[in-house]
Design a protein around this motif. Structure first.
Motif, PDB file in Angstrom:
ATOM      1  N   ILE A   1       0.850  -1.199   0.000  1.00  0.00           N
ATOM      2  CA  ILE A   1       0.000   0.000   0.000  1.00  0.00           C
ATOM      3  C   ILE A   1       0.883   1.245   0.000  1.00  0.00           C
ATOM      4  O   ILE A   1       0.581   2.226  -0.688  1.00  0.00           O
ATOM      5  N   ASP A   2       1.986   1.222   0.751  1.00  0.00           N
ATOM      6  CA  ASP A   2       2.910   2.362   0.767  1.00  0.00           C
ATOM      7  C   ASP A   2       3.429   2.662  -0.641  1.00  0.00           C
ATOM      8  O   ASP A   2       3.453   3.829  -1.057  1.00  0.00           O
TER       9      ASP A   2
ATOM     10  N   LYS B   1      -1.053   7.041   2.560  1.00  0.00           N
ATOM     11  CA  LYS B   1      -1.779   5.776   2.734  1.00  0.00           C
ATOM     12  C   LYS B   1      -3.230   6.037   3.132  1.00  0.00           C
ATOM     13  O   LYS B   1      -4.122   5.262   2.779  1.00  0.00           O
TER      14      LYS B   1
ATOM     15  N   ALA C   1       0.633   4.105  -2.817  1.00  0.00           N
ATOM     16  CA  ALA C   1       0.355   5.496  -2.415  1.00  0.00           C
ATOM     17  C   ALA C   1       1.445   6.422  -2.946  1.00  0.00           C
ATOM     18  O   ALA C   1       1.151   7.491  -3.490  1.00  0.00           O
TER      19      ALA C   1
END
Length: 198
Positions: free
Chosen positions: A36-37, A47, A40
């Motif tokens: 997810i990091d 995030k 993003a």
């Protein structure tokens, strides 16, 4: 003078940017390696923005898959509108092979996700819904193409679609180790044997 986006427009824009970033990140790193990091960062968001739109990585991937299914189904409908019968099936196969060749990374990514999803009942159920929708839409395209030529398949249209999907996945895996494995003309010949006039 540029007008400001409404809240709904901003949310939709952010969603699109996140999906584009997710696609790039998944293709670069694979499903397991994507975070997810990283998604993003690729999108230029925190995030928190990702989590405001998606429950997590699998939710993001499934949204991306849903978008791809819709795009592919629309393309298949265009192909069927331009061809009929066995010619339409060959055209559909060529489109699928082109996507598998040009987008081999996506095909391998989808296989990776399917294995991961199979181990999580909730994710697998969501994937199964999308897969069923994809099969239904492809089955209808095949059935429509053959009906216009007065032909049918030796098996039910849905089973025929499952065979094409299975051949496509298998070909992707075989071609990952041998680019010459399972050439298009062989696959076309095999599928043509499953088409019969009414």
């Amino acid at each position: 003078m540029t007008s400001r986006l409404t809240r709904v427009e901003q949310v939709e824009r952010n969603r699109g940017l996140l999906l584009d970033a997710a696609r790039d990140t998944f293709l670069q790193r694979g499903y397991a390696g994507a975070t997810i990091d990283a998604i993003a960062d690729q999108a230029g968001f925190s995030k928190g923005v990702v989590y405001s739109q998606f429950a997590g990585k699998s939710d993001l991937f499934l949204a991306l898959l849903e978008r791809r299914i819709d795009e592919r189904a629309a393309e298949n409908d265009r192909v069927v509108a331009q061809h009929a019968g066995a010619d339409a099936l060959r055209a559909l196969m060529r489109v699928n092979v082109r996507h598998a060749t040009e987008g081999a990374g996506w095909a391998r990514l989808l296989i990776e996700f399917r294995v991961v999803a199979a181990r999580d009942p909730h994710v697998n159920a969501r994937y199964a819904e999308l897969h069923a929708r994809s099969l239904d839409r492809f089955s209808r395209a095949v059935e429509s193409a053959l009906r216009r030529d007065g032909a049918t398949t030796a098996v039910l249209p849905r089973t025929f679609a499952q065979l094409i999907f299975a051949l496509d996945s298998g070909a992707v895996l075989e071609q990952a180790v041998d680019a010459t494995a399972l050439p298009l003309d062989l696959l076309e010949h095999l599928l043509a044997r499953l088409v019969t006039p009414r």
